[in-house]
Each structure stands twice: as structure tokens, then as C-alpha cells.
Write a protein that holds these residues in place. Structure first.
Motif, PDB file in Angstrom:
ATOM      1  N   THR A 139       0.831  -1.204   0.000  1.00  0.00           N
ATOM      2  CA  THR A 139       0.000   0.000   0.000  1.00  0.00           C
ATOM      3  C   THR A 139       0.862   1.248   0.000  1.00  0.00           C
ATOM      4  OG1 THR A 139      -1.700  -1.217   1.230  1.00  0.00           O
ATOM      5  CG2 THR A 139      -1.919   1.178   1.146  1.00  0.00           C
ATOM      6  N   VAL A 140       1.975   1.236   0.743  1.00  0.00           N
ATOM      7  CA  VAL A 140       2.907   2.373   0.732  1.00  0.00           C
ATOM      8  C   VAL A 140       3.461   2.575  -0.675  1.00  0.00           C
ATOM      9  CG1 VAL A 140       5.166   3.174   1.521  1.00  0.00           C
ATOM     10  CG2 VAL A 140       3.531   2.266   3.166  1.00  0.00           C
ATOM     11  N   GLU A 141       3.855   1.484  -1.307  1.00  0.00           N
ATOM     12  CA  GLU A 141       4.408   1.562  -2.667  1.00  0.00           C
ATOM     13  C   GLU A 141       3.373   2.141  -3.633  1.00  0.00           C
ATOM     14  OE1 GLU A 141       6.212  -1.616  -5.866  1.00  0.00           O
ATOM     15  OE2 GLU A 141       6.507  -2.033  -3.743  1.00  0.00           O
ATOM     16  N   GLN A 142       2.136   1.684  -3.498  1.00  0.00           N
ATOM     17  CA  GLN A 142       1.064   2.190  -4.351  1.00  0.00           C
ATOM     18  C   GLN A 142       0.795   3.667  -4.070  1.00  0.00           C
ATOM     19  OE1 GLN A 142      -2.734   0.357  -3.687  1.00  0.00           O
ATOM     20  NE2 GLN A 142      -3.625   1.119  -5.584  1.00  0.00           N
ATOM     21  N   ALA A 143       0.781   4.037  -2.798  1.00  0.00           N
ATOM     22  CA  ALA A 143       0.525   5.428  -2.420  1.00  0.00           C
ATOM     23  C   ALA A 143       1.590   6.357  -2.999  1.00  0.00           C
ATOM     24  CB  ALA A 143       0.466   5.560  -0.901  1.00  0.00           C
ATOM     25  N   LEU A 144       2.840   5.920  -2.966  1.00  0.00           N
ATOM     26  CA  LEU A 144       3.929   6.720  -3.533  1.00  0.00           C
ATOM     27  C   LEU A 144       3.713   6.950  -5.024  1.00  0.00           C
ATOM     28  CD1 LEU A 144       7.092   5.224  -1.785  1.00  0.00           C
ATOM     29  CD2 LEU A 144       6.269   7.575  -1.611  1.00  0.00           C
ATOM     30  N   ALA A 145       3.300   5.920  -5.706  1.00  0.00           N
ATOM     31  CA  ALA A 145       3.053   6.039  -7.148  1.00  0.00           C
ATOM     32  C   ALA A 145       1.882   6.977  -7.450  1.00  0.00           C
ATOM     33  CB  ALA A 145       2.772   4.660  -7.738  1.00  0.00           C
ATOM     34  N   LEU A 146       1.004   7.148  -6.457  1.00  0.00           N
ATOM     35  CA  LEU A 146      -0.165   8.014  -6.624  1.00  0.00           C
ATOM     36  C   LEU A 146       0.083   9.440  -6.140  1.00  0.00           C
ATOM     37  CD1 LEU A 146      -2.839   5.463  -5.357  1.00  0.00           C
ATOM     38  CD2 LEU A 146      -2.640   6.312  -7.710  1.00  0.00           C
ATOM     39  N   GLY A 147       1.312   9.722  -5.694  1.00  0.00           N
ATOM     40  CA  GLY A 147       1.643  11.086  -5.295  1.00  0.00           C
ATOM     41  C   GLY A 147       1.753  11.329  -3.813  1.00  0.00           C
ATOM     42  N   ALA A 148       1.704  10.268  -3.004  1.00  0.00           N
ATOM     43  CA  ALA A 148       1.851  10.419  -1.551  1.00  0.00           C
ATOM     44  C   ALA A 148       3.323  10.608  -1.178  1.00  0.00           C
ATOM     45  CB  ALA A 148       1.291   9.197  -0.834  1.00  0.00           C
ATOM     46  N   THR A 149       3.552  10.999   0.060  1.00  0.00           N
ATOM     47  CA  THR A 149       4.901  11.127   0.621  1.00  0.00           C
ATOM     48  C   THR A 149       4.971  10.268   1.878  1.00  0.00           C
ATOM     49  OG1 THR A 149       5.085  13.398  -0.180  1.00  0.00           O
ATOM     50  CG2 THR A 149       6.607  12.740   1.555  1.00  0.00           C
ATOM     51  N   VAL A 150       6.057   9.536   2.048  1.00  0.00           N
ATOM     52  CA  VAL A 150       6.228   8.689   3.231  1.00  0.00           C
ATOM     53  C   VAL A 150       6.895   9.499   4.343  1.00  0.00           C
ATOM     54  CG1 VAL A 150       7.349   6.644   4.179  1.00  0.00           C
ATOM     55  CG2 VAL A 150       6.352   6.566   1.894  1.00  0.00           C
ATOM     56  N   ILE A 151       6.245   9.540   5.494  1.00  0.00           N
ATOM     57  CA  ILE A 151       6.811  10.201   6.680  1.00  0.00           C
ATOM     58  C   ILE A 151       7.558   9.183   7.536  1.00  0.00           C
ATOM     59  CG2 ILE A 151       6.293  11.611   8.716  1.00  0.00           C
ATOM     60  CD1 ILE A 151       5.648  12.962   6.030  1.00  0.00           C
ATOM     61  N   GLN A 152       6.929   8.030   7.742  1.00  0.00           N
ATOM     62  CA  GLN A 152       7.567   6.924   8.459  1.00  0.00           C
ATOM     63  C   GLN A 152       7.317   5.644   7.665  1.00  0.00           C
ATOM     64  OE1 GLN A 152       5.572   7.494  12.327  1.00  0.00           O
ATOM     65  NE2 GLN A 152       7.581   7.833  13.238  1.00  0.00           N
ATOM     66  N   PRO A 153       8.388   4.995   7.195  1.00  0.00           N
ATOM     67  CA  PRO A 153       8.202   3.759   6.418  1.00  0.00           C
ATOM     68  C   PRO A 153       7.522   2.675   7.252  1.00  0.00           C
ATOM     69  CG  PRO A 153      10.475   4.572   6.286  1.00  0.00           C
ATOM     70  CD  PRO A 153       9.802   5.355   7.366  1.00  0.00           C
ATOM     71  N   ALA A 154       6.986   1.685   6.591  1.00  0.00           N
ATOM     72  CA  ALA A 154       6.320   0.585   7.279  1.00  0.00           C
ATOM     73  C   ALA A 154       7.294  -0.119   8.216  1.00  0.00           C
ATOM     74  CB  ALA A 154       5.750  -0.402   6.258  1.00  0.00           C
ATOM     75  N   GLU A 155       6.850  -0.373   9.437  1.00  0.00           N
ATOM     76  CA  GLU A 155       7.691  -1.083  10.412  1.00  0.00           C
ATOM     77  C   GLU A 155       6.807  -1.930  11.315  1.00  0.00           C
ATOM     78  OE1 GLU A 155       9.745   1.576  13.013  1.00  0.00           O
ATOM     79  OE2 GLU A 155       7.971   2.771  13.444  1.00  0.00           O
ATOM     80  N   ASP A 156       7.375  -3.030  11.773  1.00  0.00           N
ATOM     81  CA  ASP A 156       6.650  -3.913  12.678  1.00  0.00           C
ATOM     82  C   ASP A 156       6.644  -3.336  14.085  1.00  0.00           C
ATOM     83  OD1 ASP A 156       5.956  -5.899  10.832  1.00  0.00           O
ATOM     84  OD2 ASP A 156       7.948  -6.813  10.974  1.00  0.00           O
ATOM     85  N   THR A 157       5.468  -3.390  14.726  1.00  0.00           N
ATOM     86  CA  THR A 157       5.317  -2.956  16.113  1.00  0.00           C
ATOM     87  C   THR A 157       4.470  -3.999  16.828  1.00  0.00           C
ATOM     88  OG1 THR A 157       3.193  -1.796  15.987  1.00  0.00           O
ATOM     89  CG2 THR A 157       5.140  -0.596  15.170  1.00  0.00           C
TER      90      THR A 157
END
Length: 261
Positions: free
Chosen positions: A217-235
Motif C-alpha cells: 500500500t505504501v508503494e502504491q501510495a507513492l506512485a499516486l503522489g503520496a509522501t512517506v513520513i515513516q516507512p512501514a515497520e513492525d510494532t
């Protein structure tokens, strides 16, 4: 999935104030599969309702020019059965009333207040509109979280004003966290953000959306013009990521919805 049970004081709705409704609609349609209905301009100011699998999940509205430099933002609304009394209680307990209670024809009543830490939170009193109809499923809101610079006063505010029955999840300098409800019944969280929020960033509420695969979803969001503030991480609460949409509104993703301790 049955319609979520929304008790008084709990999150019941989210909406996006955006500088570009068409851009927002395109983005969230592609990312989450949302469809839309636009309300009557005269009656509802062209308020847009977002739907997922035939169920209401969110609202989108055009930011007005007279709002000045206010950023595009997602807002969370808490249910109240007496919006006037709740707004008065907010003001009496260290908060501010940004928008006095107003009736939305046939749908219910809304208001916007700030808690003692300055975070804006919406109020909604049910009419025909009884909140979102889908939660904690892919493409729908999954969790609501206050990042507060005044943690203790914020917790007390939500207890007094909204009747929150709270549970402490963490109480160390590294992780202070309180939830509305406990365990699997938790519905929202308050995090002590005084140690990590920059001075210029005020306290704020944030919305998490459930996704099946955070990385994809992050990868798709980036392609749609989003910006990542915090990359995906396990919690301990799932795989989380923080992004902004194409006009700068912050939102979060959660995979494996287990945000409830």
C-alpha cells in the motif's frame, strides 16, 4: 462485518478537509477502493461521502479560502448524545470551542473543539447519520490516536468531557499510552508525544486505515503522489506506516489490526 458498535464518547466519524477534493477523491479511490456521493450544495455545502463495499467510511470537504494557511487535515469525531453540554464541558475543562454546535439538516449535529493540549477533535450527535458503517477492515478506519504534548491533562479531559473509561497500556518515559476501553474493547488511544513532537508541531489526532499489506500500500501510495513520513515497520500493534496524501494531509496505515493491546 456488522456495523461497528459506537458508544457515546467513542470515535464515530472521520473527514478530510482538503484543498483539492478531486485530487483527494482520485487518490483514495485508487488506494482504498472508495466510491463517492456528493451532498446537495445548498443543504450540505457539497459534502462528499466516501463509501467502501456499500458502507459509509468517511467524508471529504473542500477547504474554504478564508481558512488561511491551515493545512489539509483528517479529523476524528467523537459521539455525544448532548452536543451542547459536551461543548460547554470542553470549555470548562481547559479546552476551546472552535466551532459552536450546529445542526446538519436531518443528519445530526456537529461541533469542533480543542483539548487542553491544543488538539482539535470533532463532536457528532447522531441524527439519521449514525457514524461510519465499516471499521477495522481494509480501506476503512481502524484506530484513532491523540499525540499529545500535555498527556496527563489530555487524559483527564477526555475522561471528564467524554466520560472515557480508560486503561493504561504503558507508563514509562519512553512509552506513555492510555486507551479508551481496555484490551480488545479499546476504541482509541492517547500517546505522550512531548518527547518527540517538534516544537512547531501542535498536539493532534491521527487516523489509521486498515490495509491487507502495508508495504504494498505504501508503494502504491507513492506512485499516486503520496509522501512517506515513516516507512512501514513492525510494532506490537501491527505493521504501521505514516504518509501524507498528495495535498499534504497526514494519515496512517495498519496491517494486522491488533491495536488494542
Amino acid at each position: 462485518m456488522p456495523t461497528p458498535e459506537i458508544t457515546p464518547g467513542a470515535p464515530c466519524w472521520i473527514d478530510l478537509m482538503t484543498s483539492d477534493t478531486q485530487k483527494a477523491k482520485n487518490f483514495y479511490n485508487a488506494l482504498f477502493g472508495w466510491s463517492y456521493e456528493t451532498g446537495d450544495e445548498e443543504k450540505y455545502g457539497g459534502y462528499i461521502t466516501a463509501w467502501k463495499n456499500g458502507k459509509m467510511v468517511a467524508g471529504i470537504m473542500q477547504k474554504q479560502d478564508d481558512m488561511g494557511p491551515m493545512p489539509d487535515v483528517w479529523s476524528t469525531y467523537l459521539r455525544t448524545d448532548d452536543i451542547k453540554a459536551t461543548a460547554e464541558a470542553a470549555a470548562a475543562n481547559g479546552g476551546q470551542v472552535f466551532l459552536e454546535p450546529m445542526e446538519v439538516p436531518e443528519q445530526g449535529s456537529m461541533a469542533m473543539v480543542a483539548d487542553p493540549s491544543g488538539a482539535a477533535i470533532g463532536l457528532w450527535q447522531f441524527g439519521e447519520h449514525k457514524g461510519y458503517q465499516l471499521a477495522a477492515e481494509s480501506g476503512a478506519p481502524a484506530w484513532h490516536e491523540l499525540h499529545s504534548k500535555d498527556y496527563e491533562n489530555a487524559v483527564a479531559f477526555y475522561q471528564k468531557v467524554f466520560g472515557w473509561d480508560t486503561s493504561v497500556v504503558g507508563d514509562t518515559p519512553e512509552f506513555r499510552y492510555t486507551t479508551l476501553g481496555a484490551g480488545d474493547d479499546a476504541k482509541a488511544g492517547i500517546m505522550d508525544a512531548s518527547g518527540f513532537l517538534p516544537e512547531q508541531v501542535p498536539s493532534y489526532w491521527t487516523v489509521y486505515f486498515a490495509v491487507d499489506n502495508a508495504d504494498a500500500t505504501v508503494e502504491q501510495a507513492l506512485a499516486l503522489g503520496a509522501t512517506v513520513i515513516q516507512p512501514a515497520e513492525d510494532t506490537p500493534f501491527g505493521r504501521l506506516a505514516t504518509l501524507t496524501d498528495p495535498t499534504g494531509a497526514v494519515f496512517r496505515l495498519v496491517q494486522d489490526v491488533n491495536l488494542k493491546g
